[in-house]
Design a protein around this motif. Structure first.
Motif, short mmCIF file in Angstrom:
data_model
loop_
_atom_site.label_atom_id
_atom_site.label_comp_id
_atom_site.label_asym_id
_atom_site.label_seq_id
_atom_site.Cartn_x
_atom_site.Cartn_y
_atom_site.Cartn_z
N GLU A 14 0.82 -1.22 0.00
CA GLU A 14 0.00 0.00 0.00
C GLU A 14 0.86 1.27 0.00
OE1 GLU A 14 -2.68 -0.46 3.32
OE2 GLU A 14 -3.90 -1.93 2.25
N MET A 15 1.95 1.26 0.77
CA MET A 15 2.80 2.44 0.84
C MET A 15 3.47 2.70 -0.51
SD MET A 15 5.38 3.64 3.84
CE MET A 15 6.94 2.89 3.46
N GLU A 21 1.54 6.88 -6.71
CA GLU A 21 0.44 7.78 -7.06
C GLU A 21 0.82 9.23 -6.82
OE1 GLU A 21 -4.11 8.63 -5.63
OE2 GLU A 21 -3.44 6.55 -5.69
N GLN A 22 1.58 9.47 -5.75
CA GLN A 22 2.01 10.84 -5.45
C GLN A 22 3.03 11.32 -6.47
OE1 GLN A 22 2.65 11.73 -1.34
NE2 GLN A 22 4.08 13.36 -1.79
N ILE A 23 3.92 10.44 -6.89
CA ILE A 23 4.95 10.80 -7.87
C ILE A 23 4.32 11.06 -9.24
CG2 ILE A 23 6.91 9.87 -9.17
CD1 ILE A 23 7.65 8.36 -6.57
N MET A 105 16.48 -1.55 -5.07
CA MET A 105 16.02 -0.41 -4.27
C MET A 105 15.78 -0.89 -2.85
SD MET A 105 12.79 2.01 -5.09
CE MET A 105 11.84 2.58 -3.72
N ALA A 106 16.50 -0.28 -1.91
CA ALA A 106 16.33 -0.63 -0.50
C ALA A 106 15.01 -0.06 0.01
CB ALA A 106 17.48 -0.09 0.33
N GLY A 112 8.48 9.76 2.96
CA GLY A 112 9.25 10.76 2.22
C GLY A 112 10.46 10.17 1.54
N GLU A 113 11.21 9.32 2.26
CA GLU A 113 12.37 8.65 1.68
C GLU A 113 11.95 7.76 0.52
OE1 GLU A 113 14.85 6.39 4.35
OE2 GLU A 113 14.81 7.98 5.85
N LEU A 114 10.82 7.06 0.69
CA LEU A 114 10.32 6.18 -0.36
C LEU A 114 10.02 6.98 -1.62
CD1 LEU A 114 9.32 3.48 -1.47
CD2 LEU A 114 7.14 3.91 -0.33
N CYS A 115 9.35 8.11 -1.48
CA CYS A 115 9.03 8.95 -2.64
C CYS A 115 10.29 9.41 -3.36
CB CYS A 115 8.18 10.14 -2.22
SG CYS A 115 6.49 9.71 -1.75
N ILE A 116 11.30 9.83 -2.60
CA ILE A 116 12.56 10.28 -3.19
C ILE A 116 13.23 9.13 -3.95
CG2 ILE A 116 14.90 11.08 -2.67
CD1 ILE A 116 13.58 12.71 -0.32
#
Length: 132
Positions: A14-15, A21-23, A105-106, A112-116
């Motif tokens: 889900e995350m 979706e945000q990106i 990808m770790a 926030g880190e995930l989006c970056i």
């Protein structure tokens, strides 16, 4: 763009979906519980995803075995696979690249880190597709 994401942890699925979706709201994300479900989804669907994100440690069929199966299949072998995992074992990561993973990808510690991280991976994958 469509991404098929396999992870036995529902919260992680889900995350990742929310971050994608945000990106880019045009990205469609399909979730799977394990590698066996990934292969079933790919066999059932007429259109293939643009990318597959695989966790390594999953029950039933882990990411490593799923990656092997994907790369053995002439219809599926060209789909770029991103390993999305908590592993920090460099030997394992190198082995996954040898098996045909496109990227590693770790898993991030925060949204926030995930989006970056995702933004960087998606941009890199898109640039490889354009130049290929």
């Amino acid at each position: 763009m469509t991404i098929l994401h396999a992870d036995d942890d529902k919260d992680d699925r889900e995350m990742l979906s929310e971050a994608l979706e945000q990106i880019d709201p045009t990205i469609s994300c399909i979730g799977a519980h394990d590698g066996k479900e990934v292969l079933a989804i790919l066999q059932q669907n007429k259109t293939l995803p643009d990318y597959i994100f695989l966790d390594v440690n999953m029950p039933v069929m882990d990411g490593k075995k799923c990656l092997r199966e994907l790369k053995k299949n002439s219809k599926l072998k060209n789909i770029p696979v991103v390993i999305y995992s908590t592993t920090t074992n460099m030997e394992e990561i190198l082995h996954l690249y040898e098996l045909g993973a496109s990227e590693f990808m770790a898993k991030a510690n925060s949204f926030g880190e995930l989006c970056i991280s995702l933004n960087g991976i998606i941009a890199k994958l898109k640039s490889h597709r354009i130049s290929a």
